[in-house]
Design a protein around this motif. Structure first.
Motif, mmCIF file in Angstrom:
data_model
loop_
_atom_site.group_PDB
_atom_site.id
_atom_site.type_symbol
_atom_site.label_atom_id
_atom_site.label_comp_id
_atom_site.label_asym_id
_atom_site.label_seq_id
_atom_site.Cartn_x
_atom_site.Cartn_y
_atom_site.Cartn_z
ATOM 1 N N UNK A 74 -15.903 -12.248 30.442
ATOM 2 C CA UNK A 74 -14.803 -11.481 29.885
ATOM 3 C C UNK A 74 -13.502 -12.233 30.170
ATOM 4 N N UNK A 75 -12.644 -12.334 29.160
ATOM 5 C CA UNK A 75 -11.360 -13.020 29.321
ATOM 6 C C UNK A 75 -11.350 -14.427 28.766
ATOM 7 N N UNK A 76 -12.510 -15.007 28.546
ATOM 8 C CA UNK A 76 -12.537 -16.367 27.992
ATOM 9 C C UNK A 76 -12.475 -16.313 26.467
ATOM 10 N N UNK A 77 -12.064 -17.422 25.874
ATOM 11 C CA UNK A 77 -12.099 -17.536 24.420
ATOM 12 C C UNK A 77 -13.570 -17.560 23.997
ATOM 13 N N UNK A 78 -13.889 -16.759 23.006
ATOM 14 C CA UNK A 78 -15.279 -16.659 22.538
ATOM 15 C C UNK A 78 -15.711 -17.967 21.892
ATOM 16 N N UNK A 79 -16.921 -18.430 22.178
ATOM 17 C CA UNK A 79 -17.422 -19.647 21.535
ATOM 18 C C UNK A 79 -17.456 -19.471 20.007
ATOM 19 N N UNK A 80 -16.960 -20.471 19.327
ATOM 20 C CA UNK A 80 -16.906 -20.403 17.866
ATOM 21 C C UNK A 80 -18.289 -20.637 17.271
ATOM 22 N N UNK A 81 -18.512 -20.055 16.128
ATOM 23 C CA UNK A 81 -19.749 -20.269 15.376
ATOM 24 C C UNK A 81 -19.494 -19.923 13.926
ATOM 25 N N UNK A 82 -20.381 -20.411 13.091
ATOM 26 C CA UNK A 82 -20.356 -20.055 11.677
ATOM 27 C C UNK A 82 -21.764 -19.685 11.263
ATOM 28 N N UNK A 83 -21.881 -18.583 10.525
ATOM 29 C CA UNK A 83 -23.176 -18.099 10.069
ATOM 30 C C UNK A 83 -22.973 -17.424 8.719
ATOM 31 N N UNK A 84 -24.007 -17.458 7.899
ATOM 32 C CA UNK A 84 -23.961 -16.782 6.606
ATOM 33 C C UNK A 84 -24.825 -15.533 6.688
ATOM 34 N N UNK A 85 -24.242 -14.397 6.314
ATOM 35 C CA UNK A 85 -24.968 -13.128 6.375
ATOM 36 C C UNK A 85 -26.019 -13.074 5.266
ATOM 37 N N UNK A 86 -26.907 -12.115 5.357
ATOM 38 C CA UNK A 86 -27.970 -11.956 4.367
ATOM 39 C C UNK A 86 -27.418 -11.761 2.963
ATOM 40 N N UNK A 94 -9.224 -14.780 13.599
ATOM 41 C CA UNK A 94 -8.120 -14.466 14.519
ATOM 42 C C UNK A 94 -7.208 -13.466 13.822
ATOM 43 N N UNK A 95 -6.735 -12.492 14.568
ATOM 44 C CA UNK A 95 -5.923 -11.426 14.001
ATOM 45 C C UNK A 95 -6.744 -10.175 13.728
ATOM 46 N N UNK A 96 -8.059 -10.276 13.853
ATOM 47 C CA UNK A 96 -8.957 -9.134 13.691
ATOM 48 C C UNK A 96 -9.729 -8.920 14.992
ATOM 49 N N UNK A 97 -10.181 -7.703 15.207
ATOM 50 C CA UNK A 97 -11.079 -7.391 16.313
ATOM 51 C C UNK A 97 -12.491 -7.594 15.775
ATOM 52 N N UNK A 98 -13.336 -8.246 16.573
ATOM 53 C CA UNK A 98 -14.677 -8.622 16.111
ATOM 54 C C UNK A 98 -15.731 -8.112 17.090
ATOM 55 N N UNK A 99 -16.811 -7.572 16.519
ATOM 56 C CA UNK A 99 -17.991 -7.225 17.310
ATOM 57 C C UNK A 99 -19.108 -8.172 16.912
ATOM 58 N N UNK A 100 -19.634 -8.902 17.886
ATOM 59 C CA UNK A 100 -20.801 -9.751 17.681
ATOM 60 C C UNK A 100 -21.954 -9.076 18.417
ATOM 61 N N UNK A 132 -8.926 -13.967 19.963
ATOM 62 C CA UNK A 132 -10.170 -14.723 20.123
ATOM 63 C C UNK A 132 -10.802 -14.629 21.498
ATOM 64 N N UNK A 133 -10.240 -13.773 22.369
ATOM 65 C CA UNK A 133 -10.784 -13.610 23.716
ATOM 66 C C UNK A 133 -11.842 -12.520 23.764
ATOM 67 N N UNK A 134 -12.854 -12.739 24.600
ATOM 68 C CA UNK A 134 -13.870 -11.720 24.845
ATOM 69 C C UNK A 134 -13.250 -10.644 25.735
ATOM 70 N N UNK A 135 -13.230 -9.405 25.238
ATOM 71 C CA UNK A 135 -12.658 -8.305 26.025
ATOM 72 C C UNK A 135 -13.739 -7.335 26.505
ATOM 73 N N UNK A 136 -14.958 -7.540 26.024
ATOM 74 C CA UNK A 136 -16.081 -6.701 26.451
ATOM 75 C C UNK A 136 -17.358 -7.469 26.178
#
Length: 169
Positions: free
Chosen positions: A29-41, A52-58, A142-146
């Protein structure tokens, strides 16, 4: 023999109670999340650094994982409808699943949130070594908050509170 078996079971149980809750983690928690790229179904390209600028759930899951199969319907019912039109993105990644496997799974489950395949665990391994389900909430910078592993309603409620607060910030 029975006594030895009971003793060993008790030892395993109590050891698991004291286990490091960060076991299997590759992020904190607190680190910049590792970047990745994936294509959804459904063909959407999901590149974390572009969000960046959005909240993201992975979310990481597997179709054979009992807790995952409890969690995904709750994400569909409780979390996704609440935030899908907000300044929020979500991707649920099938760890070690092919696109074909997930297409078959999705045709039965009919989830409306984006799902993507990670057949070689390339994305998962940036975040963790083991255990699923796993959830990571990433803030607008871009930081992991949870981050959490496993599933419980209490954890889902906490995730929704954190997402709501992060969207407002």
């Amino acid at each position: 023999m029975k006594r030895l078996t009971l003793l060993l079971l008790a030892l395993v149980f109590t050891t698991s109670l004291w286990a490091d809750e960060t076991e299997g983690d590759r992020t904190t928690k607190g680190q910049i999340a590792p970047d990745f790229e994936v294509t959804s179904l459904d063909g959407q390209v999901f590149k974390l650094s572009d969000l960046k600028g959005k909240v993201v759930l992975v979310n990481f899951f597997a179709t054979w994982c009992g807790p995952c199969m409890q969690e995904l319907p709750e994400l569909e019912k409780q979390l996704w409808p609440r935030f899908k039109n907000a300044n929020f993105k979500m991707i649920s990644i099938g760890r070690q699943h092919t696109k074909a496997e997930l297409n078959k799974f999705q045709s039965k489950k009919k989830f409306t949130f984006p799902i993507a395949a990670d057949p070689q665990r390339h994305i998962y391994e940036k975040y963790a070594e083991k255990y699923i389900p796993r959830n990571y909430i990433i803030d607008k910078t871009g930081k992991i908050i949870f981050q959490a592993k496993g599933f419980s309603q209490k954890e889902l409620d906490e995730m929704m509170e954190i997402i709501e607060k992060a969207i407002k910030e």
